[in-house]
Design a protein around this motif. Sequence first.
Motif: not given
Length: 64
Positions: A18-24, A50-57, A1-10
């Motif tokens: 990728r497919d759902s565009k869901g972000q946690v 369901s177990t992590s803070p999330h949002h949809s792009s 399953m393809p993922f992208a990871i963005t560093v938000d802070s330290t």
Amino acid sequence: MPFAITVDSTSSVTIRERDSKGQVRVDVDKAASVVREVTEGQRTWEDVWSTSPHHSSTSASADD
């Protein structure tokens, strides 16, 4: 399953599926294990969602 990871802070990163565009948002020290568990079939993306803070792009005002 393809993922992208963005560093938000330290201390946190956002993992985007990728497919759902869901972000946690997860702690930096948990990111590798979350991706490994989903790619190895130990957890589903829905479990992580369901177990992590999330949002949809797809929502312009979504944050957490």
